[in-house]
Design a protein around this motif. Structure first.
Motif, PDB file in Angstrom:
ATOM      1  N   GLN A 313       0.827  -1.200   0.000  1.00 49.35           N
ATOM      2  CA  GLN A 313       0.000   0.000   0.000  1.00 49.35           C
ATOM      3  C   GLN A 313       0.864   1.253   0.000  1.00 49.35           C
ATOM      4  O   GLN A 313       0.586   2.224  -0.709  1.00 49.35           O
ATOM      5  CB  GLN A 313      -0.915  -0.003   1.237  1.00 49.35           C
ATOM      6  N   CYS A 314       1.936   1.231   0.786  1.00 48.87           N
ATOM      7  CA  CYS A 314       2.821   2.398   0.882  1.00 48.87           C
ATOM      8  C   CYS A 314       3.526   2.694  -0.441  1.00 48.87           C
ATOM      9  O   CYS A 314       3.962   3.825  -0.684  1.00 48.87           O
ATOM     10  CB  CYS A 314       3.853   2.177   1.994  1.00 48.87           C
ATOM     11  N   ALA A 315       3.646   1.677  -1.279  1.00 48.03           N
ATOM     12  CA  ALA A 315       4.298   1.867  -2.574  1.00 48.03           C
ATOM     13  C   ALA A 315       3.380   2.555  -3.587  1.00 48.03           C
ATOM     14  O   ALA A 315       3.833   2.999  -4.640  1.00 48.03           O
ATOM     15  CB  ALA A 315       4.761   0.525  -3.138  1.00 48.03           C
ATOM     16  N   MET A 316       2.080   2.665  -3.249  1.00 47.96           N
ATOM     17  CA  MET A 316       1.113   3.290  -4.151  1.00 47.96           C
ATOM     18  C   MET A 316       1.195   4.807  -4.047  1.00 47.96           C
ATOM     19  O   MET A 316       1.465   5.361  -2.976  1.00 47.96           O
ATOM     20  CB  MET A 316      -0.299   2.804  -3.827  1.00 47.96           C
ATOM     21  N   ALA A 317       0.939   5.491  -5.160  1.00 48.18           N
ATOM     22  CA  ALA A 317       1.089   6.946  -5.230  1.00 48.18           C
ATOM     23  C   ALA A 317       0.182   7.661  -4.235  1.00 48.18           C
ATOM     24  O   ALA A 317       0.555   8.708  -3.686  1.00 48.18           O
ATOM     25  CB  ALA A 317       0.788   7.424  -6.648  1.00 48.18           C
ATOM     26  N   GLN A 318      -1.000   7.115  -3.962  1.00 49.22           N
ATOM     27  CA  GLN A 318      -1.958   7.800  -3.086  1.00 49.22           C
ATOM     28  C   GLN A 318      -1.472   7.905  -1.645  1.00 49.22           C
ATOM     29  O   GLN A 318      -1.951   8.740  -0.880  1.00 49.22           O
ATOM     30  CB  GLN A 318      -3.311   7.076  -3.121  1.00 49.22           C
ATOM     31  N   TYR A 319      -0.535   7.057  -1.280  1.00 46.65           N
ATOM     32  CA  TYR A 319      -0.001   7.104   0.085  1.00 46.65           C
ATOM     33  C   TYR A 319       1.418   7.671   0.141  1.00 46.65           C
ATOM     34  O   TYR A 319       2.098   7.552   1.158  1.00 46.65           O
ATOM     35  CB  TYR A 319      -0.025   5.714   0.715  1.00 46.65           C
ATOM     36  N   SER A 320       1.845   8.294  -0.931  1.00 46.69           N
ATOM     37  CA  SER A 320       3.171   8.910  -0.954  1.00 46.69           C
ATOM     38  C   SER A 320       3.239  10.020   0.098  1.00 46.69           C
ATOM     39  O   SER A 320       2.376  10.905   0.144  1.00 46.69           O
ATOM     40  CB  SER A 320       3.457   9.493  -2.340  1.00 46.69           C
ATOM     41  N   GLY A 321       4.225   9.974   0.939  1.00 50.94           N
ATOM     42  CA  GLY A 321       4.379  10.983   1.980  1.00 50.94           C
ATOM     43  C   GLY A 321       3.605  10.702   3.243  1.00 50.94           C
ATOM     44  O   GLY A 321       3.643  11.500   4.184  1.00 50.94           O
ATOM     45  N   ALA A 322       2.890   9.568   3.316  1.00 56.92           N
ATOM     46  CA  ALA A 322       2.098   9.256   4.510  1.00 56.92           C
ATOM     47  C   ALA A 322       3.005   8.998   5.703  1.00 56.92           C
ATOM     48  O   ALA A 322       4.071   8.392   5.584  1.00 56.92           O
ATOM     49  CB  ALA A 322       1.206   8.047   4.248  1.00 56.92           C
ATOM     50  N   LEU A 323       2.572   9.462   6.879  1.00 57.72           N
ATOM     51  CA  LEU A 323       3.348   9.278   8.103  1.00 57.72           C
ATOM     52  C   LEU A 323       3.590   7.802   8.384  1.00 57.72           C
ATOM     53  O   LEU A 323       4.701   7.396   8.750  1.00 57.72           O
ATOM     54  CB  LEU A 323       2.603   9.915   9.283  1.00 57.72           C
ATOM     55  N   VAL A 324       2.559   6.981   8.199  1.00 57.49           N
ATOM     56  CA  VAL A 324       2.654   5.566   8.572  1.00 57.49           C
ATOM     57  C   VAL A 324       3.583   4.779   7.654  1.00 57.49           C
ATOM     58  O   VAL A 324       3.908   3.625   7.937  1.00 57.49           O
ATOM     59  CB  VAL A 324       1.256   4.902   8.602  1.00 57.49           C
TER      60      VAL A 324
END
Length: 529
Positions: A313-324
């Motif tokens: 999920q973290c590799a997806m663009a929508q979560y780019s920069g997410a704290l988690v």
């Protein structure tokens, strides 16, 4: 009888009685000492994992973990002041509950310190790769060299966390050749850590990016996610309990404290309350500026921190920069809100300070192993001291390799959970030991007496057990599996070779380095009876 071997407290205290410690510490000095010991690893490396478990409820998680630490610390203070010798909870248990239960505590501490050192190594790796290599040198370490197979962040499926493995081996080597921390250097590192975190709080809470709406929903996974799930505010508390480990160092200073009955609880509770508020403000600043909502799975439950599913999920663009999804959460937050320079300073602070934490953890682990070996419960070759370096180099080398392997292949969140399992068990047993000593030896001189032990003791036991049951199921299972291995070692080797079982207690004077043999009367010492 399996619980028949109790090491005489008088023999253990013979070491402490040879020391003449000046009572010079006041409550404020103890508080500062505690703050320096506590603030460090957890807040730098577990903010992302905690947010993935609880979202903005991470702030409540810090409160829950802090409260458990306060009652545990008060129990720890009484027994540490009574038995101020090497061995920590292992020695305390040996003097109150006997060799068998002491073995289980020592074996758990070996797990705790080794896995904690691995966790800190992984945390250091994130700041090294992100701040030193990427930001300053413009080097991007290939994913397969920057993360273990299940590590968080970036593309899933790394091969090995090379920086984490290297720092673990380097610190092991330094510990083997006898390099110790300088008190002045350590004080500077503590000042750097506290200053960097204070800057973080000030910049984030006053930032134009700060938005109260980011805290809604406050408890996306609830307060209590269920036993064994490791999610919710309580599940996050079980993980970020790691951020408080170190407070027990304050309790060991009871013997050097003026008016310990008043000043020790002020120092302990004060430092823990300060750190709890500090941690809450750090979490509020991080979440309020860039958000901290967990990434939910299809069933409405957060993906497990450190899992391959979360990495995808973290590799997806929508979560780019997410704290988690960050490996260096706090520096990442500052970069996201336009303070890249200060974010890099914070990253440097972590880069400089965390190796000293690894050293302390490795030192503590090898010394527990050393004491158990010296008691005959483990092969005495493990306690062999190098003729030149004057350090227990065999056990240090073995420990270092194991720590390096853990750091190379496992994510920080999973390692912290496993380390916490051993810590919580040890703290629970310390509370039991204090209550047993109050019953079995009520007239013994105590520099500090835990207030309202009838309440504080059971609360410690309940709190530690409750947090343990809220660790992820896999982390919970590591402790019984590790304990089962330990029982095989104890009954297959240690019990028959124990010095206590053979009728001799060896106590080492930590100041003078002298050995003292105290003959005792046990069934094993008179086989003709």
């Amino acid at each position: 009888m399996i619980l028949d071997r109790v090491k005489p407290l008088d023999a253990i205290l013979a070491t402490a009685e040879k020391k003449s410690l000046h009572r010079s510490l006041g409550a404020f000095q103890l508080m500062l000492f505690g703050i320096g010991c506590i603030i460090g690893t957890g807040i730098f490396v577990l903010t992302a994992a905690g947010a993935q478990k609880a979202g903005p409820g991470l702030m409540l998680a810090f409160v829950i973990a802090g409260l458990v630490c306060i009652v545990a610390a008060l129990c720890y203070a009484e027994i540490a002041a009574m038995i101020p010798v090497a061995g920590s909870a292992y020695t305390y248990s040996y003097a109150t509950m006997g060799e068998f239960l002491a073995w289980t505590v020592g074996w758990a501490l070996v797990l705790e310190y080794a896995i904690a050192a691995s966790a800190v190594s992984v945390g250091w790796s994130g700041y090294f790769s992100g701040t030193i290599l990427n930001e300053f040198l413009g080097i991007t370490l290939p994913q397969w060299l920057a993360a273990g197979p299940l590590a968080l962040g970036g593309e899933p499926g790394g091969f090995i966390n090379l920086p984490a493995m290297v720092i673990a081996l380097l610190v092991t080597w330094l510990l083997m050749i006898g390099t110790s921390e300088s008190a002045k250097v350590n004080a500077v590192l503590v000042a750097i850590k506290v200053t960097a975190l204070t800057l973080f709080i000030g910049l984030t809470l006053t930032s134009a990016y700060f938005d109260p709406d980011r805290f809604n929903p406050f408890l996306p996974a609830g307060v209590f996610g269920g036993f064994g799930t490791g999610v919710g505010a309580v599940g996050a508390a079980a993980t970020i309990f790691f951020a408080y480990v170190g407070f027990d160092a304050v309790s060991t200073a009871a013997e050097e404290t003026k008016n310990p009955q008043r000043n020790v609880p002020i120092g302990l509770v004060g430092s823990l309350l300060f750190c709890t508020v500090f941690y809450i403000l750090v979490a509020a600043g991080a979440i309020g500026t860039i958000g901290g909502q967990p990434i939910m799975g299809p069933n409405g439950v957060p993906f497990p921190a450190g899992s391959e599913e979360l990495a995808r999920q973290c590799a997806m663009a929508q979560y780019s920069g997410a704290l988690v999804c960050s490996d260096e959460a706090l520096a990442h937050v500052l970069r996201e809100i336009g303070f890249s320079g200060i974010g890099n300073v914070l990253g440097i602070a972590a880069f400089l300070a965390l190796p000293s934490v690894i050293l302390v953890l490795l030192f503590a682990q090898t010394r527990i192993f050393f004491v158990m070996s010296r008691d005959g419960l483990l092969p005495e070759g493990l306690s062999k001291v190098h003729p030149k370096w004057k350090t227990p180099y065999v056990v240090t080398a073995i420990t270092g390799v194991i720590v390096a392997i853990g750091a190379a292949f496992f994510p920080v969140g999973q390692l912290a959970d496993i380390a916490n399992a051993g810590t919580l068990y040890a703290f629970l047993m310390v509370a039991v030991a204090v209550m047993l000593l109050r019953k079995s030896d009520p007239t013994r001189q105590r520099a500090f007496r835990t207030p309202a032990l009838w309440l504080v003791g059971p609360l410690t036991i309940f709190g530690c057990a409750f947090l343990f049951l809220n660790l992820p199921f896999e982390a919970m299972m590591v402790l019984p599996i590790w304990s089962a291995i330990g029982l095989l070692v104890y009954f297959g080797y240690g019990r028959s070779r124990s010095h206590l079982g053979r009728g001799v207690v060896e106590v080492v004077d930590e100041i003078g380095g002298q050995d003292h043999d105290f003959p005792i009367d046990t069934p094993e010492s008179h086989p003709d009876r």
